[in-house]
Design a protein around this motif. Structure first.
Motif, PDB file in Angstrom:
ATOM      1  N   ASN A  80       0.151  12.272  -5.473  1.00 47.17           N
ATOM      2  CA  ASN A  80      -1.059  11.973  -4.702  1.00 47.17           C
ATOM      3  C   ASN A  80      -1.115  12.781  -3.413  1.00 47.17           C
ATOM      4  N   TYR A  81       0.008  12.929  -2.752  1.00 42.43           N
ATOM      5  CA  TYR A  81       0.049  13.686  -1.507  1.00 42.43           C
ATOM      6  C   TYR A  81      -0.115  15.186  -1.778  1.00 42.43           C
ATOM      7  N   SER A 115       0.824  -1.204   0.000  1.00 38.43           N
ATOM      8  CA  SER A 115       0.000   0.000   0.000  1.00 38.43           C
ATOM      9  C   SER A 115       0.857   1.252   0.000  1.00 38.43           C
ATOM     10  N   TYR A 171      -4.405   6.917  -4.969  1.00 40.73           N
ATOM     11  CA  TYR A 171      -4.795   8.025  -4.094  1.00 40.73           C
ATOM     12  C   TYR A 171      -5.354   7.485  -2.776  1.00 40.73           C
ATOM     13  N   ALA A 225      -2.076   5.836   4.087  1.00 36.83           N
ATOM     14  CA  ALA A 225      -0.784   6.115   4.712  1.00 36.83           C
ATOM     15  C   ALA A 225      -0.880   7.306   5.656  1.00 36.83           C
ATOM     16  N   SER A 260      -4.515   4.699  -1.373  1.00 36.46           N
ATOM     17  CA  SER A 260      -3.380   4.204  -0.597  1.00 36.46           C
ATOM     18  C   SER A 260      -2.673   5.354   0.105  1.00 36.46           C
ATOM     19  N   ALA A 261      -2.590   6.508  -0.555  1.00 38.59           N
ATOM     20  CA  ALA A 261      -2.002   7.683   0.087  1.00 38.59           C
ATOM     21  C   ALA A 261      -2.853   8.129   1.275  1.00 38.59           C
ATOM     22  N   SER A 309       0.873   4.178  -2.931  1.00 41.13           N
ATOM     23  CA  SER A 309       0.554   5.577  -2.639  1.00 41.13           C
ATOM     24  C   SER A 309       1.386   6.544  -3.477  1.00 41.13           C
TER      25      SER A 309
END
Length: 308
Positions: free
Chosen positions: A67-68, A46, A277, A283, A279-280, A50
């Motif tokens: 994504n972040y 995962s 996204y 996290a 998965s981000a 991300s």
């Protein structure tokens, strides 16, 4: 000659010690396999996803921190989900723990049929997170539900649909979480049973009333249990998903008033197929829970009292 070591009342050779360690590792193998295959492996996968653009249908493509960046700078619903989730945690967890502690104190006072009450109060914790209870909750707080029927019997008019009202939708889920107080109550009850009765007797001799005994004896000695329940319930509240999904119909409720963080993560990953996204988001949730848990452990030094 092989080296020997005294163990268990006799001397053992190196080969014997190796055999014992081999047996221990053999028994640990199922747990270690579960750790690697079920926890650590998916966690690392995962984390990798991300940093990718992945839609479940094609191979993931590396996008780095995109994504972040989108999450923190271009996604207002991310902050909406954080706000809803923090409100849910900050309101429901203290209320749940206070109710659980009060009932545990009452049951610890020597109520007849303690086992029956303990089982009855613990039952909501077992079924509170189920789909069936969430559906029932939706009916109870609906426009023609039990709540409105009771209020209507007392003459109330123009009653709202509590689930569909942005002002009250989140409150219904908070009430549901508070209702599942049985698990922390059982833990509180076990902690209360460990407090020596001699302390209460000494307090009575010194003229300390019930409130004083609660304040100066019960609560200080119960702080490790309070801390334990607090950490568990905060983690569980951040991971709440089923009630919000069922009660809101999977949409986050009116005006995203019940858009829990986990519900938004599910929407991004399994409805919009933005698994990278999602998965981000996962996290960030992991880091958030870890930071809050660390803060709780650090702050516990100031208010948690152990035997020493």
């Amino acid at each position: 000659m092989s080296q020997t070591r005294h163990f268990g009342g006799r001397w053992q050779s190196r080969s014997e010690r190796g055999t014992r360690r081999g047996g221990a590792y053999l028994f640990l193998t199922p747990w270690m396999a579960g750790l690697v295959l079920i926890t650590l492996g998916p966690l690392l996968a995962s984390l990798y996803l991300s940093f990718t653009d992945y839609n479940l249908l094609s191979d993931p493509s590396w996008v780095g921190l995109e994504n972040y960046r989108r999450m923190f700078f271009d996604d207002p619903r991310f902050y909406k989900a954080l706000g809803v989730t923090f409100t849910y945690v900050l309101v429901s967890v203290p209320l749940q723990l206070i109710l659980a502690l009060m009932l545990a104190i009452v049951l610890n006072a020597g109520v007849r049929g303690l086992a029956l009450y303990r089982s009855a109060y613990y039952l909501p914790s077992l079924i509170g997170g189920s789909v069936a209870v969430a559906i029932l909750w939706r009916q109870v707080f609906g426009a023609e539900g039990v709540i409105n029927a009771v209020l209507g019997a007392f003459g109330a008019e123009n009653l709202p649909n509590w689930i569909s009202n942005p002002q009250t939708a989140l409150g219904t889920l908070i009430v549901l979480n508070v209702w599942t107080f049985g698990s922390p109550m059982i833990i509180f009850l076990a902690g209360l049973r460990q407090i020596p009765t001699e302390l209460y007797e000494q307090g009575s001799i010194d003229g300390v009333g019930r409130i004083g005994r609660l304040r100066y004896i019960t609560l200080p000695l119960l702080t490790p249990i309070i801390f334990f329940n607090l950490v568990l319930q905060i983690i569980g509240a951040f991971q709440a998903f089923t009630p919000a999904f069922v009660v809101s119909g999977g949409t986050g409720g009116p005006v995203d008033s019940t858009l829990f963080y986990t519900l938004y993560l599910y929407e991004r990953g399994f409805i919009n197929f933005e698994m990278g996204y999602a998965s981000a988001l996962g996290a960030v949730l992991l880091v958030l829970i870890g930071v809050l848990t660390a803060i709780n452990f650090y702050a516990s030094k100031r208010w948690v009292h152990y035997n020493d």
